[in-house]
Design a protein around this motif. Sequence first.
Motif, PDB file in Angstrom:
ATOM      1  N   ARG A  21      46.148  42.291  51.044  1.00  0.00           N
ATOM      2  CA  ARG A  21      46.810  41.003  50.754  1.00  0.00           C
ATOM      3  C   ARG A  21      45.779  39.958  50.358  1.00  0.00           C
ATOM      4  N   TRP A  22      44.652  39.946  51.067  1.00  0.00           N
ATOM      5  CA  TRP A  22      43.595  38.977  50.751  1.00  0.00           C
ATOM      6  C   TRP A  22      43.038  39.228  49.353  1.00  0.00           C
ATOM      7  N   LEU A  23      42.774  40.479  49.023  1.00  0.00           N
ATOM      8  CA  LEU A  23      42.155  40.805  47.743  1.00  0.00           C
ATOM      9  C   LEU A  23      43.066  40.459  46.567  1.00  0.00           C
ATOM     10  N   GLY A  24      44.353  40.712  46.719  1.00  0.00           N
ATOM     11  CA  GLY A  24      45.278  40.492  45.601  1.00  0.00           C
ATOM     12  C   GLY A  24      45.917  39.120  45.580  1.00  0.00           C
ATOM     13  N   ALA A  25      45.511  38.215  46.481  1.00  0.00           N
ATOM     14  CA  ALA A  25      46.165  36.909  46.619  1.00  0.00           C
ATOM     15  C   ALA A  25      46.208  36.151  45.294  1.00  0.00           C
ATOM     16  N   GLY A  26      47.408  35.674  44.957  1.00  0.00           N
ATOM     17  CA  GLY A  26      47.584  34.863  43.754  1.00  0.00           C
ATOM     18  C   GLY A  26      47.785  35.654  42.490  1.00  0.00           C
ATOM     19  N   THR A  27      47.904  36.997  42.591  1.00  0.00           N
ATOM     20  CA  THR A  27      48.118  37.834  41.405  1.00  0.00           C
ATOM     21  C   THR A  27      49.361  38.698  41.613  1.00  0.00           C
ATOM     22  N   PRO A  28      50.004  39.129  40.528  1.00  0.00           N
ATOM     23  CA  PRO A  28      51.209  39.959  40.663  1.00  0.00           C
ATOM     24  C   PRO A  28      50.918  41.440  40.884  1.00  0.00           C
ATOM     25  N   GLN A  29      49.706  41.910  40.568  1.00  0.00           N
ATOM     26  CA  GLN A  29      49.426  43.348  40.656  1.00  0.00           C
ATOM     27  C   GLN A  29      49.298  43.796  42.111  1.00  0.00           C
ATOM     28  N   PRO A  30      49.799  44.990  42.425  1.00  0.00           N
ATOM     29  CA  PRO A  30      49.592  45.549  43.761  1.00  0.00           C
ATOM     30  C   PRO A  30      48.141  46.001  43.936  1.00  0.00           C
ATOM     31  N   VAL A  31      47.742  46.184  45.200  1.00  0.00           N
ATOM     32  CA  VAL A  31      46.393  46.660  45.536  1.00  0.00           C
ATOM     33  C   VAL A  31      46.509  48.066  46.098  1.00  0.00           C
ATOM     34  N   SER A  41      41.661  31.722  31.198  1.00  0.00           N
ATOM     35  CA  SER A  41      42.872  32.421  30.712  1.00  0.00           C
ATOM     36  C   SER A  41      42.648  33.929  30.663  1.00  0.00           C
ATOM     37  N   CYS A  42      42.113  34.478  31.764  1.00  0.00           N
ATOM     38  CA  CYS A  42      41.875  35.920  31.836  1.00  0.00           C
ATOM     39  C   CYS A  42      42.633  36.510  33.027  1.00  0.00           C
ATOM     40  N   THR A  43      42.863  37.799  32.992  1.00  0.00           N
ATOM     41  CA  THR A  43      43.578  38.472  34.091  1.00  0.00           C
ATOM     42  C   THR A  43      42.800  39.713  34.533  1.00  0.00           C
ATOM     43  N   PRO A  44      41.623  39.524  35.112  1.00  0.00           N
ATOM     44  CA  PRO A  44      40.814  40.679  35.519  1.00  0.00           C
ATOM     45  C   PRO A  44      41.433  41.412  36.709  1.00  0.00           C
ATOM     46  N   ARG A  45      41.085  42.679  36.823  1.00  0.00           N
ATOM     47  CA  ARG A  45      41.467  43.447  38.005  1.00  0.00           C
ATOM     48  C   ARG A  45      40.406  43.238  39.072  1.00  0.00           C
ATOM     49  N   ARG A  46      40.845  43.291  40.310  1.00  0.00           N
ATOM     50  CA  ARG A  46      39.929  43.042  41.424  1.00  0.00           C
ATOM     51  C   ARG A  46      39.632  44.348  42.156  1.00  0.00           C
ATOM     52  N   ILE A  47      38.352  44.507  42.510  1.00  0.00           N
ATOM     53  CA  ILE A  47      37.918  45.682  43.268  1.00  0.00           C
ATOM     54  C   ILE A  47      37.155  45.183  44.491  1.00  0.00           C
ATOM     55  N   GLY A  48      37.631  45.537  45.683  1.00  0.00           N
ATOM     56  CA  GLY A  48      36.953  45.167  46.918  1.00  0.00           C
ATOM     57  C   GLY A  48      36.272  46.380  47.525  1.00  0.00           C
ATOM     58  N   HIS A  75      44.950  46.590  41.270  1.00  0.00           N
ATOM     59  CA  HIS A  75      43.700  46.249  41.936  1.00  0.00           C
ATOM     60  C   HIS A  75      43.323  47.427  42.850  1.00  0.00           C
ATOM     61  N   LEU A  76      42.080  47.399  43.363  1.00  0.00           N
ATOM     62  CA  LEU A  76      41.591  48.531  44.147  1.00  0.00           C
ATOM     63  C   LEU A  76      40.760  48.048  45.327  1.00  0.00           C
ATOM     64  N   LEU A  77      41.041  48.587  46.504  1.00  0.00           N
ATOM     65  CA  LEU A  77      40.228  48.346  47.692  1.00  0.00           C
ATOM     66  C   LEU A  77      39.613  49.681  48.113  1.00  0.00           C
ATOM     67  N   ILE A  78      38.276  49.750  48.094  1.00  0.00           N
ATOM     68  CA  ILE A  78      37.579  50.985  48.483  1.00  0.00           C
ATOM     69  C   ILE A  78      37.029  50.786  49.892  1.00  0.00           C
ATOM     70  N   ALA A  79      37.639  51.443  50.864  1.00  0.00           N
ATOM     71  CA  ALA A  79      37.207  51.343  52.266  1.00  0.00           C
ATOM     72  C   ALA A  79      36.596  52.678  52.647  1.00  0.00           C
ATOM     73  N   SER A  80      35.302  52.758  52.545  1.00  0.00           N
ATOM     74  CA  SER A  80      34.621  54.039  52.735  1.00  0.00           C
ATOM     75  C   SER A  80      33.280  53.797  53.406  1.00  0.00           C
TER      76      SER A  80
END
Length: 729
Positions: free
Chosen positions: A204-214, A184-191, A43-48
Amino acid sequence: MSGSDLFSRLAPFIQEYIYRKQWDTLREAQLESARVLFDTPHHLLIASGTASGKTEAAFFPALTELHDRPSSSVGILYIGPLKALINDQFERINELLREGEVPVWHWHGDVAQAEKTKLMQRPCGVLQITPESLEGLLMNRPNAIPALFQDLRYIMIDEVHAFMGADRGIQVISQLNRLERMASCTPRRIGLSATLSDYDTAARWLGAGTPQPVEVVAPAGGRRLKLSVEHFSFPDARNEQEAEHLELAKQNFYNYIYDHTHLKKALIFTNSRSDAELTTLEMRRIAAKREERDVFHIHHGSISAMLREEAEAALRSGSGPAVTAATVTLELGIDLGELERVIQLGAPYSCSSFVQRLGRSGRREDQASEMMFLCAEEEDEEAQLPARMPWMLLRAIAVIELYIRERWVEPIALRHKPVGVLYHQTMSMLKSIGEAEPAELARAVLTLPAFRGIEPEEYKGLLQYLLKTNHIEQTEEGTLMIGLGGEKVVNNFRFYAVFKDDEEHVVYNGSEEIGTITTVPPPGYCFSLAGKLWKVEEVDSRHKAVYVKASRGKVDTLWVGAGGDVHTRVMQKMRQVLEEHTLYPYLAPGAANRLERARRLARESGLLRSPVIPAGGDSLFVLPWAGSKPFRTLERLLKHNLKEQVGLRQVVPMEPYYMVIAGKAGADELLNSIRSELAAAPSPEALLDPDEAPYLGKYDEFVPPELVRRAFATDGLDVTGLSEALSKL
């Protein structure tokens, strides 16, 4: 990854877009985001910062994947906090995809049903949606969810700071986990956010409930700032002469705003809809008096969509001049083009809000971000000592200093027991499923990340209470379904939202919709809306409509709203500003003079000597220099724990600045009692009356009182924060 490497990996239509825009280089946020999205499964968090290319950083790699490997359903789900932001991004993405073959849809209350039907018939491309519309989809069209999202690749959440820490953020994260289960999908999250400083909590909030790191992409941004702060004192009007002085002071204030905006493309931020209305009205009056063009617009949540879009278009694409008074609705990432000036009336309540509003200007790399703070405050030499402090001016200086000197922005506080949203998601899931075994429903709800702080026994108590109140009912087979009481709540369109919204009446001038109001005047009375005056001709209560005609009558305020919460760090910085002798170069003469007078009064009166000071007679002033939540905790400590103990007769809070206490206790005795009580580490629940259960959210009223009480003690009070704030004084 170098710029040329990234460019070569992008879809041809995106390369064409970059050529058309004549970009020489790709920005750091875009390069780093591409590395994460192209070369990792994270997952990805863009803080810019604002105008740093965050939207393109997220969409370029994601759209390239959809171009190379078209999805068999919606491929990108974009969630935005405001319809206006979705409309803005919809236009931007449409331009980006002009040459591509990835369709873009948007879905919210203002979108025609025909467009939504087209998407349902051929789900593909990018879907832009609000949390409320997504709730409606999950609840009312569960059978369509697999076809809509079975091949969902990315979920983008814009302005994540606007969701985190609020009930809406709990709703969004719950929706994402529900959607992934249903499709039944596993999308990646981008904040995406321009104002985050606490990256760990956000990740932690963005990736909550998924195994992938952010992974966090946070380029060190620097921008040139051009700030000024001016102060206007409004005298207290106790007699006719003072009333004339007050009227003159107000005229000077509004003339100052007019003179600094009416020839520019400018945005005037206010902290309330009422202030936006009054300011626009005054600007138009001045323009008429001077026989000059009316270039003034208004933008807030109660204005019709058409008028909001007119205001945005005037700022973005018109030749100018154009001036819009706005609330938070223009604070979040809408691209308003190259504004020449941003004015803040009063002070923002937070550094986060300051950064967002500052980012509306200076969007070109060669242009400074410019903001003028104009603080108008009453000044009464005969008022109580703390009331003679220019709190708004002090808050303006504090948020500026904390951000520009320390790059500090408020950390996000996530709720532990969001019981109102627990009710909401329980009812939403039950509506979606139809009926469920109690254990099945409990498992589905309590495994959502937001409800990890809810004990199974607490949830069992909630279900029993909902059975008793007929919000749910149990079939002969033992399954649960929505009851008659629950249907009244769930089947109302207002149920989609977890934020509080008062029932509104739509205002019409003939057939033209002007906006909405929550307080309806009787026929013959006047009020302000959309920066103009209207006289009520007819009220249609059945259809929630008010028919009006243009008027020249008086102004009335038709919205009641509290101010925002202030963080302890801001309050402590305000105290430091008052205590020190620092000269701030951005203070205009009026502000510098007012600060100096406040500092002199603070020194001479001993205001900063102690958190508790004598006020004359049997009264005391308590100044904890603590944020809103610790302040409310202290108020309860005084009213519930110490009232009898030290003989307090009255506690009057002026949140979050000071309290006026009346009673037998002296200043030292009261301060020692407060410190002793805090040293004993009282349970937050001990600060509530036995039968008291204050609400923190919209749906708390449907939850068992004992659970509401526990939630308020956990999330509404801050004993530790109060102790820490007082220990520094």
